[in-house]
Design a protein around this motif. Structure first.
Motif, mmCIF file in Angstrom:
data_model
loop_
_atom_site.group_PDB
_atom_site.id
_atom_site.type_symbol
_atom_site.label_atom_id
_atom_site.label_comp_id
_atom_site.label_asym_id
_atom_site.label_seq_id
_atom_site.Cartn_x
_atom_site.Cartn_y
_atom_site.Cartn_z
ATOM 1 N N LEU A 154 1.158 -0.875 0.001
ATOM 2 C CA LEU A 154 0.160 -0.266 0.106
ATOM 3 C C LEU A 154 1.295 1.255 0.234
ATOM 4 O O LEU A 154 1.109 1.176 1.146
ATOM 5 N N ALA A 155 0.983 1.910 -0.918
ATOM 6 C CA ALA A 155 1.803 3.339 -1.628
ATOM 7 C C ALA A 155 0.955 4.326 -1.144
ATOM 8 O O ALA A 155 1.633 5.295 -1.092
ATOM 9 N N GLY A 156 -0.225 4.284 -0.572
ATOM 10 C CA GLY A 156 -0.452 5.412 0.433
ATOM 11 C C GLY A 156 -0.999 6.817 -1.323
ATOM 12 O O GLY A 156 -0.652 6.257 -2.607
ATOM 13 N N HIS A 158 0.111 9.137 -2.205
ATOM 14 C CA HIS A 158 0.670 10.056 -3.397
ATOM 15 C C HIS A 158 2.283 9.375 -3.035
ATOM 16 O O HIS A 158 3.403 10.175 -2.897
ATOM 17 N N GLY A 159 2.409 8.015 -2.486
ATOM 18 C CA GLY A 159 2.887 7.566 -2.968
ATOM 19 C C GLY A 159 4.235 7.382 -1.189
ATOM 20 O O GLY A 159 5.324 7.550 -1.334
ATOM 21 N N ALA A 160 3.546 8.101 -0.555
ATOM 22 C CA ALA A 160 4.181 8.102 0.261
ATOM 23 C C ALA A 160 3.399 7.809 2.268
ATOM 24 O O ALA A 160 3.963 8.338 3.322
ATOM 25 N N ALA A 161 3.038 6.450 2.311
ATOM 26 C CA ALA A 161 3.134 6.021 2.975
ATOM 27 C C ALA A 161 3.495 5.240 4.019
ATOM 28 O O ALA A 161 4.548 5.230 3.276
ATOM 29 N N GLY A 162 3.477 4.002 4.902
ATOM 30 C CA GLY A 162 4.392 3.906 5.477
ATOM 31 C C GLY A 162 5.892 4.297 6.133
ATOM 32 O O GLY A 162 6.369 3.806 6.601
ATOM 33 N N GLU A 163 5.561 5.754 6.657
ATOM 34 C CA GLU A 163 6.485 6.529 7.136
ATOM 35 C C GLU A 163 6.259 6.222 8.641
ATOM 36 O O GLU A 163 6.885 7.145 9.252
#
Lengths: 328, 328
Positions: A154-156, A158-163
C-alpha cells in the motif's frame, strides 16, 4: 522454448544491485554497479539505463528472453505515473524514469519504491511468505515501513505511506531531519543509536559497536539499547493500532543484532499492548537482496501469463538460498 | 423482471437500522428497531434475525427478490469467519452470527464491522466517492477509523485495524478505557470533550453544548475546543504518516459541529505537516445511514451479476438524498 526473464534494478544512494530473474523467482545472473550519485540526476539515470540495457543484452546472449523490467528507487515515488517525485540521494525531482527506461529497453517497465519493493519481496518470498498482513520495517540510517496486504504493497495516495519512522514517539525529544521533534527515526534508527551513545559516553561509536558494548555489559550502551528498544516498541504499538499486522519483519542494519534486538522488542511491545492483537516479530530473510527481488516481482506483474497450462513451480530458489544464509 | 434487493442491517448498542436496497443503491424500504441489548446476546441475535427475515418477507410481498444480506455490528468482527469475536455492547463473544443468519434467511450473508461498513459507504457513495485513498473517522463516544483503499476496507489480520482512537497523543494524559494513558479517544472524543469541560468549569455539559458555548465566546469552552482540535490534528498527523490518505471523512456526533471543528482542524494539521502530503478533511455525507448502506454494499458483493448486459445505473439515489440533506 526459451526461458523468459525480467530485469531487476535496485538503485541505492551508493550502489546499484541488478539481476535477471525467471518467472519462478530464480535469480540467474546478478551485477553490482556504483551509483555515482555525485554526478547528478541525468548521469545517474544514464547509468541505470545502461545497467538495464546491458542486462537485456546479457539475457539475449545467454538465450534468455527479457520480457519486462522493474526499477526500485529510494525517495517519494509515484508508481502509478512512473515518476521519481523526489529522491534526495539521487538529486532527482519529478524525473520520468519509467518512460526513459521503456524507451531505452523497448520493454514494459515498472518503477517502484525501494522499501516497498523490499517489503513485497519479504512478504512474498521471504520472512512473511504465506501471510496476508505483513509490515516490513527496515532500520538503518532511517526507519521506514512497507505495509503489505494480500501481496499488495500500500503506497498511499501520493506514494508517501508507511512512514513509521516519522511518528512522534518522544515529544520534546531530539529534532528529526524531517523537521518534527521526537520522531521514531530520530531516537531509534541505527544512526540515532550511534549519536546517542557518542553523546552520553563522549566516544564515537556506531550502532553495531553499541550493540557489542551492550552485550559486553557496558552500562551506557545497555541504557542506549534499552531506550532504543522502548522507542521502537512505542512506534510498533501505534503501527499495530492502525495496521493490525500479523507479522512484523525487521530489516536493515539494526536487525543484524538479531535476537539481541528482537527478543526485548517482543517483550516491550507485549507489555504495552492493551486491546491490540500481538503480531509476530522476526528478522528479515532476504537481506540486501530484498529490493532487487522486489523489483523483479514488480516487473513480473507486467508479464502476460502466456502459458497458463504451465505447471506452477513452487520452488523459490532465491528465497531458499537467502533463508539458508540467514539460518547459517 | 423482478427487482433484486439486498437486506441491510446495522446493529447499534441501542437501535437497529435496517433497509432493503437495490443493486443500484436505491433504498426502497427502511425500518428501525430497538436493540434491547440488556436482554443478552441470544435475545439480541433473535431480534437481528427477526428483523432480517421480516425484511425478506416484506420484499417478497412487494414483488421484490431478496438475494443476500449484510449485517454490520460494533466490536471486534472476524469478517472472514463471519463471527462476532467480541461486542461489549451486545454481550457477544465468539458469536457465529453469519451462520445463524444464513440458516434463518436461506440467503448468503456477509457480516461486517459497523465503522468499516460506514467507511465503505462514505468512500463509495458519500464524501469520498471517486477517490482511492479515504480515511473515515467517526468521533462520538469513541474514536475509530476505517481505511479504504480502492473500494476495499482494510480490516487487518484480526479485524482490529484502524484504531486511530487508541494512538497515544498525550503521554501522561488521561487514562483511556482501553488501559493506555493519553489515547486520542481519551482526550478528543465527544465524551472526552464533555468530561474535560465539566472538570474545568464544574458544570456538566455535553460536547454539543461545549461547541455552542465555545462559539458564544465562553473561554473555558474555547480552551477545551482548541485542545480537542490540537489532539485530533496530532492523531491525524500520525495517521497521515502511515496511511497517506487523499481525503479524511470525519463523522459521528462531533462532526455535527461542521466547520467549527473542521476549519481549525485543517489549519492545525497543516501547521504540523513536514514531509507529509496534506489530505482533504470533510464532513461525512451519509450521516447515520452510512452503516446501513455499508451493510448493503457488503451484501451486494455476494450477489452474482447475472445480467451482465444490464445498463449500468450511475444514479445513486440514497447518496444523492443524503448529500441534499447534508447541504440543506
Amino acid at each position: 522454448m526459451s526461458t523468459q526473464v525480467v530485469i531487476a534494478v535496485d538503485v541505492g544512494g551508493t550502489g546499484i544491485k541488478s539481476a535477471l530473474v525467471t518467472r519462478d523467482h530464480e535469480v540467474v545472473h546478478t551485477e553490482r554497479h556504483a551509483t555515482g550519485a555525485e554526478r547528478g540526476a541525468d548521469a545517474v539515470a544514464e547509468t541505470i539505463l545502461a545497467v538495464a540495457t546491458g542486462l537485456a543484452e546479457k539475457a539475449r546472449a545467454d538465450g534468455l528472453v527479457p520480457t519486462a523490467a522493474g526499477i526500485a528507487v529510494p525517495g517519494v515515488i509515484d508508481e502509478h505515473a512512473g515518476v521519481v517525485r523526489y529522491a534526495a540521494n539521487l538529486d532527482m525531482h519529478d524525473y520520468p524514469l519509467r518512460e526513459l527506461a521503456e524507451a531505452a529497453l523497448g520493454l514494459p517497465v515498472r518503477l517502484g519504491h525501494d522499501v516497498r519493493a523490499g517489503g513485497l519481496a519479504e512478504a512474498t518470498l521471504g520472512a512473511g511468505r504465506g501471510l496476508d498482513h505483513v509490515l516490513f520495517m527496515p532500520i538503518g540510517t532511517g526507519i521506514a515501513a512497507a505495509h503489505i496486504v494480500s501481496g499488495r504493497v500500500l503506497a498511499g495516495a501520493h506514494g508517501a505511506a508507511g512512514e513509521i519512522g516519522h511518528i512522534v514517539v518522544r515529544p520534546g525529544g531530539p529534532r528529526c531531519s524531517c523537521g518534527q521533534i521526537g520522531c521514531l527515526e530520530a531516537v531509534a534508527s541505527a544512526s540515532a543509536v550511534g549519536r546517542r551513545y557518542s553523546a552520553l559516553a563522549g566516544t564515537t561509536r556506531n550502532a553495531r559497536e553499541v550493540a557489542e558494548l551492550a552485550q559486553a555489559g557496558d552500562p551506557i550502551a545497555a541504557q542506549v539499547w534499552a531506550e532504543t528498544v522502548d522507542a521502537l516498541a512505542d512506534g510498533l504499538l501505534t503501527g499495530q493500532a492502525l495496521f493490525d499486522s500479523e507479522l512484523i519483519v525487521v530489516g536493515g542494519g539494526l536487525a543484524e543484532a538479531g535476537e539481541q534486538l528482537l527478543a526485548p522488542l517482543r517483550e516491550a511491545l507485549r507489555g504495552k499492548l492493551t486491546f491490540h492483537r500481538e503480531p509476530g516479530i522476526v528478522k528479515a530473510l532476504l537481506g540486501d537482496e530484498a529490493g532487487c527481488l522486489g523489483a523483479a516481482l514488480l516487473a513480473l506483474t507486467l508479464v502476460e501469463v502466456d502459458h497458463p497450462t504451465d505447471t506452477p513451480k513452487p520452488v523459490k530458489k532465491a528465497a531458499t538460498r537467502a533463508r539458508k544464509k540467514a539460518a547459517a
